[in-house]
Design an enzyme around this catalytic site. Structure first.
Site, mmCIF file in Angstrom:
data_model
loop_
_atom_site.group_PDB
_atom_site.id
_atom_site.type_symbol
_atom_site.label_atom_id
_atom_site.label_comp_id
_atom_site.label_asym_id
_atom_site.label_seq_id
_atom_site.Cartn_x
_atom_site.Cartn_y
_atom_site.Cartn_z
ATOM 1 N N HIS A 17 -2.215 -18.530 6.561
ATOM 2 C CA HIS A 17 -1.667 -17.909 7.774
ATOM 3 C C HIS A 17 -2.439 -18.247 9.060
ATOM 4 C CE1 HIS A 17 -0.333 -14.837 4.579
ATOM 5 N NE2 HIS A 17 0.694 -15.629 4.821
ATOM 6 N N GLU B 101 4.174 8.633 5.625
ATOM 7 C CA GLU B 101 4.878 7.810 4.634
ATOM 8 C C GLU B 101 5.255 8.582 3.375
ATOM 9 O OE1 GLU B 101 3.318 3.274 5.630
ATOM 10 O OE2 GLU B 101 2.517 4.260 3.881
ATOM 11 N N PHE C 270 -1.039 7.263 4.706
ATOM 12 C CA PHE C 270 -0.800 6.717 6.047
ATOM 13 C C PHE C 270 0.343 7.459 6.736
ATOM 14 C CE2 PHE C 270 0.769 3.119 8.817
ATOM 15 C CZ PHE C 270 -0.330 3.112 9.664
ATOM 16 N N GLY D 55 1.546 2.299 0.705
ATOM 17 C CA GLY D 55 2.933 2.667 0.941
ATOM 18 C C GLY D 55 3.749 1.555 1.565
ATOM 19 N N GLY D 56 3.284 0.311 1.417
ATOM 20 C CA GLY D 56 3.982 -0.800 2.043
ATOM 21 C C GLY D 56 4.874 -1.576 1.086
HETATM 22 P P1 NAI Z 1 2.180 -3.977 4.197
HETATM 23 O O1 NAI Z 1 2.095 -4.700 5.485
HETATM 24 O O2 NAI Z 1 3.515 -3.527 3.732
HETATM 25 O O3 NAI Z 1 1.168 -2.745 4.260
HETATM 26 C C1 NAI Z 1 1.357 -1.766 5.158
HETATM 27 C C2 NAI Z 1 0.938 -0.487 4.492
HETATM 28 O O4 NAI Z 1 -0.481 -0.412 4.422
HETATM 29 C C3 NAI Z 1 1.390 0.708 5.267
HETATM 30 O O5 NAI Z 1 2.732 1.014 4.934
HETATM 31 C C4 NAI Z 1 0.388 1.737 4.802
HETATM 32 O O6 NAI Z 1 0.771 2.304 3.564
HETATM 33 C C5 NAI Z 1 -0.876 0.929 4.587
HETATM 34 N N1 NAI Z 1 -1.733 1.045 5.764
HETATM 35 C C6 NAI Z 1 -1.717 0.287 6.876
HETATM 36 N N2 NAI Z 1 -2.645 0.706 7.757
HETATM 37 C C7 NAI Z 1 -3.254 1.759 7.183
HETATM 38 C C8 NAI Z 1 -4.291 2.637 7.593
HETATM 39 N N3 NAI Z 1 -4.888 2.513 8.768
HETATM 40 N N4 NAI Z 1 -4.663 3.603 6.735
HETATM 41 C C9 NAI Z 1 -4.085 3.729 5.527
HETATM 42 N N5 NAI Z 1 -3.090 2.943 5.104
HETATM 43 C C10 NAI Z 1 -2.678 1.983 5.914
HETATM 44 O O7 NAI Z 1 1.439 -4.804 3.086
HETATM 45 P P2 NAI Z 1 2.066 -5.510 1.814
HETATM 46 O O8 NAI Z 1 3.122 -6.438 2.247
HETATM 47 O O9 NAI Z 1 2.334 -4.510 0.770
HETATM 48 O O10 NAI Z 1 0.830 -6.402 1.405
HETATM 49 C C11 NAI Z 1 -0.351 -5.853 0.841
HETATM 50 C C12 NAI Z 1 -1.304 -6.981 0.642
HETATM 51 O O11 NAI Z 1 -0.699 -8.030 -0.105
HETATM 52 C C13 NAI Z 1 -1.776 -7.637 1.913
HETATM 53 O O12 NAI Z 1 -3.102 -7.982 1.680
HETATM 54 C C14 NAI Z 1 -0.936 -8.881 2.028
HETATM 55 O O13 NAI Z 1 -1.576 -9.882 2.753
HETATM 56 C C15 NAI Z 1 -0.785 -9.258 0.593
HETATM 57 N N6 NAI Z 1 0.401 -10.060 0.326
HETATM 58 C C16 NAI Z 1 1.651 -9.567 0.571
HETATM 59 C C17 NAI Z 1 2.774 -10.319 0.308
HETATM 60 C C18 NAI Z 1 4.139 -9.791 0.569
HETATM 61 O O14 NAI Z 1 5.097 -10.534 0.396
HETATM 62 N N7 NAI Z 1 4.314 -8.558 0.925
HETATM 63 C C19 NAI Z 1 2.654 -11.669 -0.256
HETATM 64 C C20 NAI Z 1 1.301 -12.101 -0.502
HETATM 65 C C21 NAI Z 1 0.231 -11.300 -0.213
#
Ligand code: NAI
Length: 405
Positions: free
Chosen positions: A217, A38, A35, A10-11
């Protein structure tokens, strides 16, 4: 034919992928996020205000509430059995949560995609599937296709940059099949993503682990905060564009240890083709060719990449409105236990010493509360603390390859 595509998470990435993929004609997209609240928040906001994916510049995709074509739910049991493809789009430290939740309900023809998967996704996912008597196909995409950030939860996400090309691996261990409907999983993923990034297959899972580059990072975090005096800052400092010569020294040192490891692997297994692992600078230019204005050095590639405009260090706000660094953010919490320690074990399997990686891991231990290194050797940690090959019974390079046979 309609394909049921399930996005877990959900991110930022889940928002972007849901918006983009739901516009593909034969995709019936459902987002599953378990999570906190959300799912409720996203569904409610989107129902009122619609959904928007804003691309840097002018382009945007605006979907009115009545035209939104995807659902958001926290229901795993009812969604997973009918899924034709599951794409897990969360930080690596929550992969095990989603894999354990979905595995009992997966039908055997449903491939699972880690987007991104990052180092060790293949052996973690296969292990959890096996514990549920399953052998589904695993696809692991090296990184998120976009740099993206949620602007308003459940309603608007901004895409700051799109990668040109990203690599993936595919493991079809017992011939469970790589097809989704009539097409191969990689073709379906490409159709859902659109023309960019181009998905490009890597046969060699160990080499792919190098290309994931969990190496950007942690050295930037370490260089910035290792001598921090603990005093809150007035504003969050720029992350990539704020790097200095010292950060570059750690970035280069770490890349050097990774390339030395690749050279040792190439020496030992010439038939597997470990040569050509790129430097950090080359990797940046490959992924952000149009967006970097000064390609002369690693420092300038970081400082002048417009995909990084405005990205700051992860900080939390103090009660008086100042900022302190957030060491629980994924730059440390994900990239060390699901990245650096994996590289560290692979280096030690081919007897390459890694003083820079070790220095950064030792610092990260103090922030994450887990011990990874003792007397210069990796400790066996539990699965929730990271994705070391040895935690999954892989102690040699030969065993690594054997795992996927
Ligand atoms: P994010 O930081 O938005 O993810 C957070 C989400 O993960 C939360 O909203 C929730 O849905 C879930 N979450 C967090 N803790 C949780 C828990 N304990 N239980 C269940 N769900 C949980 O992550 P994002 O930005 O979508 O990135 C996802 C992946 O992609 C990561 O590995 C990140 O390093 C990688 N990435 C992201 C980029 C970006 O620009 N967003 C760029 C390059 C890589």
């Amino acid at each position: 034919e309609k394909l049921n595509i399930t996005i877990c998470g959900g991110g930022n990435g889940a928002h972007t992928f849901a918006g983009i993929s739901s516009l593909v004609k034969n995709a019936n997209v459902t987002v599953v996020t378990i999570f906190e609240n959300e799912a409720e928040r996203w569904a409610e906001t989107m129902g009122k205000n619609g959904f928007e994916v804003k691309f840097k510049g002018d382009k945007k995709v605006t979907i009115a509430p009545e035209d939104v074509k995807f659902k958001v739910t926290k229901e795993v049991k009812s969604v997973i059995p009918d899924s034709d493809l599951v794409v897990i789009c969360v930080p690596a430290y929550t992969h095990n949560i989603y894999m354990n939740l979905i595995s009992p309900y997966l039908n055997k023809n449903c491939p699972i995609v880690g987007m991104p998967g990052q180092p060790g996704f293949e052996y973690e996912a296969l292990t959890i599937l096996k514990e549920h008597g399953k052998t589904n196909t695993i696809m692991s995409i090296e990184t998120m296709p976009w740099a993206c950030r949620i602007i308003k939860y459940g309603e608007c996400v901004e895409v700051l940059g799109t990668k040109d090309e990203v690599c993936y691996t595919l493991v079809d261990k017992l011939g469970g099949g790589t097809k989704v409907g009539q097409s191969h999983v990689e073709d379906v993923m490409q159709a859902l993503l659109g023309s960019k990034p181009v998905l490009s297959r890597m046969e060699n899972i160990l080499k792919y682990t190098f290309l994931c580059r969990p190496t950007i990072h942690p050295p930037i975090m370490y260089a910035k905060w290792k001598s921090w005096d603990g005093l809150p800052l007035e504003t969050p400092p720029l992350f990539y564009q704020g790097v200095d010569e010292e950060a570059v020294r750690y970035l280069d040192g770490l890349t050097e240890e990774v390339t030395q490891t690749a050279a040792a692997l190439d020496n030992k297994f010439p038939e597997l083709g470990f040569s050509g692992v790129s430097t950090m600078k080359e990797w940046l230019i490959d992924h952000y060719s149009d967006q970097i204005s000064d390609k002369s050095s690693l420092l300038t590639c970081l400082q002048t990449n417009s995909a990084y405009d405005g990205l700051v260090h992860p900080m939390t706000k103090t009660s008086d409105g100042k900022f302190v660094p957030d060491f629980q953010y994924r730059y440390t919490r994900e990239d060390v236990p699901y990245g650096l320690i994996v590289l560290r074990q692979i280096a030690s399997m081919v007897e390459v010493s890694t003083p820079i990686i070790d220095e950064i891991i030792k610092w990260a231990e103090t922030k994450l509360g887990t011990q990874y290194l003792k007397d210069g050797k990796l400790c066996n940690i539990d699965r929730k603390s990271g994705r070391l090959p040895l935690t999954y019974g892989i102690t040699t390079i030969e065993e690594f390859f054997q795992f996927f046979k």
